[in-house]
Design a protein around this motif. Structure first.
Motif, PDB file in Angstrom:
ATOM      1  N   LYS A 192      -2.697 -22.141 -26.403  1.00  0.00           N
ATOM      2  CA  LYS A 192      -3.100 -22.422 -25.022  1.00  0.00           C
ATOM      3  C   LYS A 192      -2.936 -23.903 -24.690  1.00  0.00           C
ATOM      4  N   GLY A 193      -2.175 -24.595 -25.537  1.00  0.00           N
ATOM      5  CA  GLY A 193      -1.958 -26.007 -25.303  1.00  0.00           C
ATOM      6  C   GLY A 193      -3.071 -26.895 -25.809  1.00  0.00           C
ATOM      7  N   GLN A 194      -4.077 -26.313 -26.468  1.00  0.00           N
ATOM      8  CA  GLN A 194      -5.184 -27.080 -26.997  1.00  0.00           C
ATOM      9  C   GLN A 194      -4.998 -27.291 -28.500  1.00  0.00           C
ATOM     10  N   ALA A 195      -5.627 -28.333 -29.019  1.00  0.00           N
ATOM     11  CA  ALA A 195      -5.540 -28.594 -30.453  1.00  0.00           C
ATOM     12  C   ALA A 195      -6.112 -27.409 -31.228  1.00  0.00           C
ATOM     13  N   ALA A 196      -5.499 -27.108 -32.359  1.00  0.00           N
ATOM     14  CA  ALA A 196      -5.968 -25.991 -33.174  1.00  0.00           C
ATOM     15  C   ALA A 196      -7.358 -26.283 -33.722  1.00  0.00           C
ATOM     16  N   SER A 197      -8.080 -25.207 -34.088  1.00  0.00           N
ATOM     17  CA  SER A 197      -9.445 -25.382 -34.596  1.00  0.00           C
ATOM     18  C   SER A 197      -9.449 -26.029 -35.970  1.00  0.00           C
ATOM     19  N   ARG A 198      -8.295 -26.033 -36.629  1.00  0.00           N
ATOM     20  CA  ARG A 198      -8.188 -26.640 -37.957  1.00  0.00           C
ATOM     21  C   ARG A 198      -7.091 -27.691 -37.922  1.00  0.00           C
ATOM     22  N   SER A 199      -7.345 -28.884 -38.445  1.00  0.00           N
ATOM     23  CA  SER A 199      -6.355 -29.947 -38.429  1.00  0.00           C
ATOM     24  C   SER A 199      -6.359 -30.680 -39.768  1.00  0.00           C
ATOM     25  N   ILE A 200      -5.247 -31.390 -40.025  1.00  0.00           N
ATOM     26  CA  ILE A 200      -5.072 -32.124 -41.272  1.00  0.00           C
ATOM     27  C   ILE A 200      -4.601 -33.528 -40.940  1.00  0.00           C
ATOM     28  N   SER A 201      -5.131 -34.516 -41.640  1.00  0.00           N
ATOM     29  CA  SER A 201      -4.672 -35.889 -41.463  1.00  0.00           C
ATOM     30  C   SER A 201      -4.693 -36.584 -42.818  1.00  0.00           C
ATOM     31  N   GLY A 202      -3.950 -37.680 -42.928  1.00  0.00           N
ATOM     32  CA  GLY A 202      -3.919 -38.407 -44.188  1.00  0.00           C
ATOM     33  C   GLY A 202      -3.337 -39.793 -44.019  1.00  0.00           C
ATOM     34  N   ARG A 203      -3.527 -40.638 -45.037  1.00  0.00           N
ATOM     35  CA  ARG A 203      -2.987 -41.987 -45.009  1.00  0.00           C
ATOM     36  C   ARG A 203      -2.535 -42.380 -46.427  1.00  0.00           C
ATOM     37  N   PHE A 204      -1.551 -43.260 -46.475  1.00  0.00           N
ATOM     38  CA  PHE A 204      -0.997 -43.707 -47.755  1.00  0.00           C
ATOM     39  C   PHE A 204      -0.379 -45.080 -47.549  1.00  0.00           C
ATOM     40  N   GLU A 205      -0.443 -45.929 -48.561  1.00  0.00           N
ATOM     41  CA  GLU A 205       0.225 -47.225 -48.508  1.00  0.00           C
ATOM     42  C   GLU A 205       1.418 -47.194 -49.453  1.00  0.00           C
ATOM     43  N   SER A 206       2.598 -47.489 -48.916  1.00  0.00           N
ATOM     44  CA  SER A 206       3.820 -47.344 -49.711  1.00  0.00           C
ATOM     45  C   SER A 206       3.811 -48.259 -50.934  1.00  0.00           C
ATOM     46  N   LYS A 207       4.427 -47.761 -51.995  1.00  0.00           N
ATOM     47  CA  LYS A 207       4.443 -48.467 -53.274  1.00  0.00           C
ATOM     48  C   LYS A 207       5.553 -49.528 -53.317  1.00  0.00           C
ATOM     49  N   LYS A 208       5.722 -50.144 -54.481  1.00  0.00           N
ATOM     50  CA  LYS A 208       6.672 -51.238 -54.642  1.00  0.00           C
ATOM     51  C   LYS A 208       8.086 -50.846 -54.239  1.00  0.00           C
ATOM     52  N   ASP A 209       8.471 -49.584 -54.532  1.00  0.00           N
ATOM     53  CA  ASP A 209       9.814 -49.116 -54.185  1.00  0.00           C
ATOM     54  C   ASP A 209       9.878 -48.536 -52.777  1.00  0.00           C
ATOM     55  N   GLY A 210       8.810 -48.715 -51.994  1.00  0.00           N
ATOM     56  CA  GLY A 210       8.778 -48.208 -50.624  1.00  0.00           C
ATOM     57  C   GLY A 210       8.377 -46.751 -50.497  1.00  0.00           C
ATOM     58  N   SER A 211       8.050 -46.120 -51.619  1.00  0.00           N
ATOM     59  CA  SER A 211       7.782 -44.684 -51.586  1.00  0.00           C
ATOM     60  C   SER A 211       6.366 -44.361 -51.131  1.00  0.00           C
ATOM     61  N   TYR A 212       6.220 -43.177 -50.545  1.00  0.00           N
ATOM     62  CA  TYR A 212       4.915 -42.633 -50.163  1.00  0.00           C
ATOM     63  C   TYR A 212       4.915 -41.142 -50.484  1.00  0.00           C
ATOM     64  N   ARG A 213       3.730 -40.554 -50.557  1.00  0.00           N
ATOM     65  CA  ARG A 213       3.646 -39.121 -50.873  1.00  0.00           C
ATOM     66  C   ARG A 213       2.327 -38.556 -50.372  1.00  0.00           C
ATOM     67  N   PHE A 214       2.413 -37.408 -49.707  1.00  0.00           N
ATOM     68  CA  PHE A 214       1.234 -36.657 -49.270  1.00  0.00           C
ATOM     69  C   PHE A 214       1.268 -35.274 -49.923  1.00  0.00           C
ATOM     70  N   MET A 215       0.168 -34.905 -50.585  1.00  0.00           N
ATOM     71  CA  MET A 215       0.066 -33.607 -51.246  1.00  0.00           C
ATOM     72  C   MET A 215      -1.031 -32.778 -50.591  1.00  0.00           C
ATOM     73  N   GLY A 216      -0.993 -31.454 -50.820  1.00  0.00           N
ATOM     74  CA  GLY A 216      -2.034 -30.569 -50.320  1.00  0.00           C
ATOM     75  C   GLY A 216      -1.874 -30.194 -48.867  1.00  0.00           C
TER      76      GLY A 216
END
Length: 208
Positions: free
Chosen positions: A137-161
Motif C-alpha cells: 500500500k506504499g507504506q513501510a513494511a512491518s518488518r525492516s532491517i538496517s546495518g552499518r559497517f566501516e570499510s577495512k584496509k582494502d576497502g572491503s565491507y560485509r553485511f551478514m544475516g
C-alpha cells in the motif's frame, strides 16, 4: 482517597472494585541461519517512550512482559566478526492483556564489496544498509532491517544475516580529497551478493 471516594477515620468501606489495566506480553524466538540464537538482547519501544528489554534463552526464546497496551517497535541486533551491526525491527500493536507472537529472523543472504573513490579502495568509509520493502500500500513494511559497517584496509565491507529483498546502500567517506557520498539501491538474493561502491563524477554502484 480514590477518585470520587473518601474514607474518614477508622471507617470501613466495602464493595469497591479497583480495575487495573491488564498488562500485555510480546514473545517469540530469534533465529540465525535457521538456528535459535542464544543470548541476544531484544528490546521494545512503546507508548510514552517506554522501553523494555530481555535476552533470549538457550533455545532462542524471549518474552517481554508487563507491557501497557499500544504500538511497539521491537528490535534485535547481531554483532558478528565481519558485521558491526545488523538490526531487525518489527512494528506491532498489542491490546490490553494480549500476548503477541513475533519471531525475529536473521537470514542467510549476505552482501560484500569494496568502496572505491576515484578507482582507489578506501579504508574507513562508513557503509549503511537499509531495507526498502513496502506492504503493498506504499507504506513501510512491518518488518525492516538496517546495518552499518566501516570499510577495512582494502576497502572491503560485509553485511551478514540479511533477508532477500530490496535495499538502499550508502557509503560516506571523509578524506584528504574531500567528503564523498555513494548511493545505490539493489535487490539482494539468497546466498552471496557482491556490490562494489564507486565514486567517480557521481556516486553509483555495480552489483553482481
Amino acid at each position: 482517597k480514590l477518585k470520587g471516594i473518601e474514607v474518614h477515620g477508622n471507617g470501613v468501606t466495602e464493595g469497591i472494585r479497583v480495575l487495573l489495566p491488564r498488562e500485555a506480553r510480546i514473545r517469540g524466538r530469534v533465529f540465525m541461519d535457521g538456528r535459535p540464537k542464544e543470548g541476544t538482547k531484544v528490546s521494545a519501544n512503546g507508548p510514552d517512550s517506554r522501553k523494555s528489554e530481555t535476552t533470549t534463552d538457550v533455545d532462542g526464546y524471549f518474552c517481554l512482559k508487563r507491557l501497557p497496551p499500544g504500538d511497539y517497535v521491537i528490535s534485535t541486533s547481531n554483532h558478528g566478526y565481519y558485521t558491526d551491526r545488523i538490526s531487525i525491527h518489527a512494528r506491532l500493536t498489542v491490546g490490553e492483556g494480549e500476548t503477541v507472537e513475533q519471531d525475529l529472523v536473521f537470514d542467510s543472504a549476505f552482501l560484500e564489496g569494496i568502496v572505491y573513490i576515484f578507482d582507489t579502495p578506501r579504508k574507513g568509509a562508513r557503509v549503511h544498509i537499509e531495507s526498502k520493502e513496502e506492504d503493498g500500500k506504499g507504506q513501510a513494511a512491518s518488518r525492516s532491517i538496517s546495518g552499518r559497517f566501516e570499510s577495512k584496509k582494502d576497502g572491503s565491507y560485509r553485511f551478514m544475516g540479511l533477508t532477500p529483498g530490496r535495499y538502499e546502500i550508502t557509503a560516506y567517506y571523509n578524506g584528504s580529497e574531500g567528503v564523498f557520498e555513494i548511493h545505490q539501491e539493489a535487490e539482494i538474493h539468497q546466498g552471496k551478493n557482491k556490490l562494489d561502491l564507486r565514486y567517480e563524477s557521481s556516486g553509483f554502484g555495480n552489483i553482481e
